[in-house]
Scaffold this motif. Structure first.
Motif, PDB file in Angstrom:
ATOM      1  N   LYS A  72       0.790  -1.221   0.000  1.00 24.91           N
ATOM      2  CA  LYS A  72       0.000   0.000   0.000  1.00 24.91           C
ATOM      3  C   LYS A  72       0.828   1.278   0.000  1.00 24.91           C
ATOM      4  O   LYS A  72       0.349   2.339  -0.416  1.00 24.91           O
ATOM      5  CB  LYS A  72      -0.928   0.013   1.230  1.00 24.91           C
ATOM      6  N   GLY A  73       2.082   1.212   0.514  1.00 30.50           N
ATOM      7  CA  GLY A  73       2.836   2.444   0.717  1.00 30.50           C
ATOM      8  C   GLY A  73       4.247   2.415   0.164  1.00 30.50           C
ATOM      9  O   GLY A  73       4.665   1.480  -0.518  1.00 30.50           O
ATOM     10  N   GLU A  74       4.973   3.471   0.489  1.00 28.32           N
ATOM     11  CA  GLU A  74       6.361   3.626   0.064  1.00 28.32           C
ATOM     12  C   GLU A  74       7.290   3.108   1.161  1.00 28.32           C
ATOM     13  O   GLU A  74       7.086   3.378   2.341  1.00 28.32           O
ATOM     14  CB  GLU A  74       6.657   5.100  -0.223  1.00 28.32           C
ATOM     15  N   LYS A  75       8.349   2.401   0.739  1.00 29.55           N
ATOM     16  CA  LYS A  75       9.232   1.746   1.706  1.00 29.55           C
ATOM     17  C   LYS A  75      10.650   2.275   1.620  1.00 29.55           C
ATOM     18  O   LYS A  75      11.191   2.469   0.541  1.00 29.55           O
ATOM     19  CB  LYS A  75       9.226   0.231   1.471  1.00 29.55           C
ATOM     20  N   GLN A  76      11.243   2.529   2.793  1.00 33.90           N
ATOM     21  CA  GLN A  76      12.656   2.862   2.912  1.00 33.90           C
ATOM     22  C   GLN A  76      13.275   1.846   3.859  1.00 33.90           C
ATOM     23  O   GLN A  76      12.672   1.470   4.860  1.00 33.90           O
ATOM     24  CB  GLN A  76      12.841   4.271   3.484  1.00 33.90           C
TER      25      GLN A  76
END
Length: 234
Positions: A72-76
């Motif tokens: 669902k989201g952005e990953k770091q």
């Protein structure tokens, strides 16, 4: 250690799943004097205490498992030190204005755990009216007993009776541990170093249970993030 982590997470979910929250572990090395002194001329004030309804998050925070959050989201990702001082990899996943902090220990590479989260946009608010984007003045006008500390736990106002800020369950990485991460002045990377100071309050708990605090992470005197943590765990 992993059993303790699971117990802490279950307790905090039970307390705040009217809004949901993170978890911490073990002892944190904070000297009592560093979080109990007042400045000359100031009258000591006891720290603000909120009820669970006061800190209920609206809309409710969804506690995603790691795979669902990544979809669902952005990953770091950051290689660093996880709770318990063990090495591993941090994953910061941002979904709908919430940063989730997951970790995977080197000794347990098949399991990724959720350690906490922070609200980073103004679309969520607490039951007491606090939200990202408020100014320090607006918060103090509503709740003058919020304690204020810098990121090294030095007191910035006359509020006492608390155990300080604890960054143990937030991403951190010793200098040079992650080859792709830029370390400011060669110092350890810490998630909380992006903020100027923190405003904290205690959340009312039943007797003989682990204390839980809410933290307003401040940048340029603006609430930039809101998170929940255990002040006595590390």
């Amino acid at each position: 250690m992993k059993k303790i982590i699971g117990i802490y997470m279950a307790i905090l979910i039970g307390v705040l799943c009217t809004g949901c929250a993170p978890e911490h572990r073990e002892e944190v090395s904070i000297e009592p004097s560093s979080v109990s002194e007042t400045k000359p001329g100031e009258t000591p004030v006891s720290i603000q205490i909120f009820t669970s309804e006061d800190v209920k998050v609206t809309p409710e925070i969804v506690e995603y498992d790691f795979e669902s959050a990544c979809e669902k989201g952005e990953k770091q990702q950051i290689r660093g030190t996880l709770p318990g001082a063990s090495e591993g990899r941090w994953y910061i996943v941002t979904v709908d204005g919430v940063e989730y902090y997951y970790g995977r220990y080197d000794f347990s590479a098949d399991r990724t755990e959720l350690f906490g989260y922070a609200i980073v946009n103004g679309e969520h608010s607490l039951g007491n009216g606090i939200s990202v984007g408020m100014t320090k003045g607006e918060v103090i006008e509503l709740y003058p007993a919020m304690a204020m500390l810098d990121m090294e736990n030095n007191i910035l106002n006359g509020v006492v009776g608390h155990m300080g800020w604890n960054q143990a369950a937030y991403p951190r990485s010793p200098a040079g541990m992650d080859e792709e991460l830029q370390y400011a002045d060669g110092k350890e990377y810490r998630w909380d170093n992006q903020f100027d100071y923190v405003m904290i309050a205690e959340i009312e708990q039943p007797p003989d249970t682990i204390p839980v605090y809410v933290a307003l992470m401040m940048k340029d005197d603006i609430v930039t993030a809101i998170t929940f943590y255990y002040p006595t765990a590390g």
